[in-house]
Scaffold this active site. Structure first.
Site, PDB file in Angstrom:
ATOM      1  N   CYS A   1       0.198  -1.496   3.332  1.00  0.00           N
ATOM      2  CA  CYS A   1      -0.532  -0.857   4.438  1.00  0.00           C
ATOM      3  C   CYS A   1      -1.116   0.478   3.996  1.00  0.00           C
ATOM      4  O   CYS A   1      -2.238   0.839   4.374  1.00  0.00           O
ATOM      5  CB  CYS A   1       0.384  -0.642   5.641  1.00  0.00           C
ATOM      6  SG  CYS A   1       1.104  -2.164   6.269  1.00  0.00           S
TER       7      CYS A   1
ATOM      8  N   ARG B   1      -1.488  -8.898   9.543  1.00  0.00           N
ATOM      9  CA  ARG B   1      -2.737  -8.166   9.249  1.00  0.00           C
ATOM     10  C   ARG B   1      -3.896  -8.922   9.904  1.00  0.00           C
ATOM     11  O   ARG B   1      -4.483  -9.817   9.305  1.00  0.00           O
ATOM     12  CB  ARG B   1      -2.942  -8.058   7.737  1.00  0.00           C
ATOM     13  CG  ARG B   1      -1.824  -7.334   7.039  1.00  0.00           C
ATOM     14  CD  ARG B   1      -2.025  -7.197   5.548  1.00  0.00           C
ATOM     15  NE  ARG B   1      -0.750  -6.903   4.922  1.00  0.00           N
ATOM     16  CZ  ARG B   1      -0.168  -5.700   4.895  1.00  0.00           C
ATOM     17  NH1 ARG B   1      -0.778  -4.674   5.432  1.00  0.00           N
ATOM     18  NH2 ARG B   1       1.008  -5.524   4.328  1.00  0.00           N
TER      19      ARG B   1
HETATM   20  C1  BEZ Z   1       3.522  -3.447   3.170  1.00  0.00           C
HETATM   21  O1  BEZ Z   1       3.773  -3.108   2.008  1.00  0.00           O
HETATM   22  O2  BEZ Z   1       2.581  -2.979   3.793  1.00  0.00           O
HETATM   23  C2  BEZ Z   1       4.403  -4.473   3.806  1.00  0.00           C
HETATM   24  C3  BEZ Z   1       4.934  -5.457   3.036  1.00  0.00           C
HETATM   25  C4  BEZ Z   1       5.763  -6.402   3.625  1.00  0.00           C
HETATM   26  C5  BEZ Z   1       6.046  -6.336   4.981  1.00  0.00           C
HETATM   27  C6  BEZ Z   1       5.466  -5.348   5.760  1.00  0.00           C
HETATM   28  C7  BEZ Z   1       4.636  -4.413   5.175  1.00  0.00           C
END
Ligand code: BEZ
Length: 243
Positions: free
Chosen positions: A56, A139
């Site tokens: 993110c 997402r």
């Molecule tokens: C992230 O790195 O944004 C992420 C990865 C796995 C689950 C939720 C967020």
């Protein structure tokens, strides 16, 4: 409790061609009335799973770095996660103060990030997919046009960071399709031939096949293209006066 006899109710998800569901919300840039506050502009409304997570973070830095480029195509960005406002503020400050990614650093996120602790808005937009995670939004990307209608919907799982060049390509392709009444083929980029849809507007099949003039090039009755130069597209869709 849900059993084999009583399946879970189907999740209602906004669909392409429908009005974007309306809501008011608190964001890092104050309250918004969505999509009313964005009338006359295109919007990319997107969710991310959680603040203070690496994928993110890379997405926010990339999106914020491209914000001016999206604005040049009359497109605003609005983010959402099920975190609270103070988490959002702390995360965005940490990104600015501490994180470098590729050639980006000191990146300030100035587009609104919605807090949605109750998941009210995430549920309304079908952003919670329990098979992936029941407490985080996936997402999701909703492209909404200046009339508040949903024009594109894209979903990615938690582990997969989005391609923001593709989102800019989607904006340019939708605006080109609207302005020139054409469609755009696979992997289209401005300056490449566009598709002239069959039926009605372009005459009979025989006419179409003989009309290699007028810039129309037909491989067969159902597959006609024409050239629209990139500068003609840019002058039609790019905000005037933008460098
Ligand atoms: C992230 O790195 O944004 C992420 C990865 C796995 C689950 C939720 C967020």
């Amino acid at each position: 409790m849900t059993t084999a006899e009583t399946p879970a109710p189907a999740t209602v998800m906004p669909r392409i061609g429908e009005p974007a569901p309306a809501f008011t919300a608190v964001t890092t840039q104050g309250e918004i009335d969505f999509p009313a506050d964005y009338a006359g502009r295109w919007v990319i409304f997107f969710s991310h799973p959680a603040d203070f997570t690496p994928v993110c973070t890379s997405e926010f830095m990339t999106f914020a770095s491209m914000q001016k480029e999206f604005a040049a195509y009359n497109t605003a960005l609005v983010g959402l996660s099920v975190d609270g406002l103070y988490s959002h503020i702390a995360w965005l400050r940490t990104i600015k103060d501490k994180i470098s990614f590729r050639d980006m650093k000191n990146v300030e996120v100035t587009f609104p990030l919605i807090e949605d602790v109750s998941m009210r808005i995430a549920e309304m937009y079908g952003m919670i997919m329990p098979g992936e995670d029941s407490t985080k939004a996936v997402r999701a990307v909703f492209v909404i046009d200046p009339e508040g209608k949903i024009r594109t919907v894209i979903y990615y799982p938690l582990s997969l960071g989005r391609n923001f060049d593709e989102l800019l390509r989607v904006i340019k392709a939708l605006q080109t399709a609207d302005h020139f009444a054409v469609a755009t083929p696979a992997d289209w980029r401005p300056g490449e031939p566009v598709i002239v849809p069959p039926a009605g507007s372009c005459g009979t099949a025989a006419q179409r096949m003989s009309e290699q003039n007028d810039g129309l090039h037909c491989e067969d009755w159902f597959f006609c293209t024409k050239d629209i130069p990139a500068d003609q597209i840019e002058s039609a869709i790019r905000v005037k006066g933008d460098a």
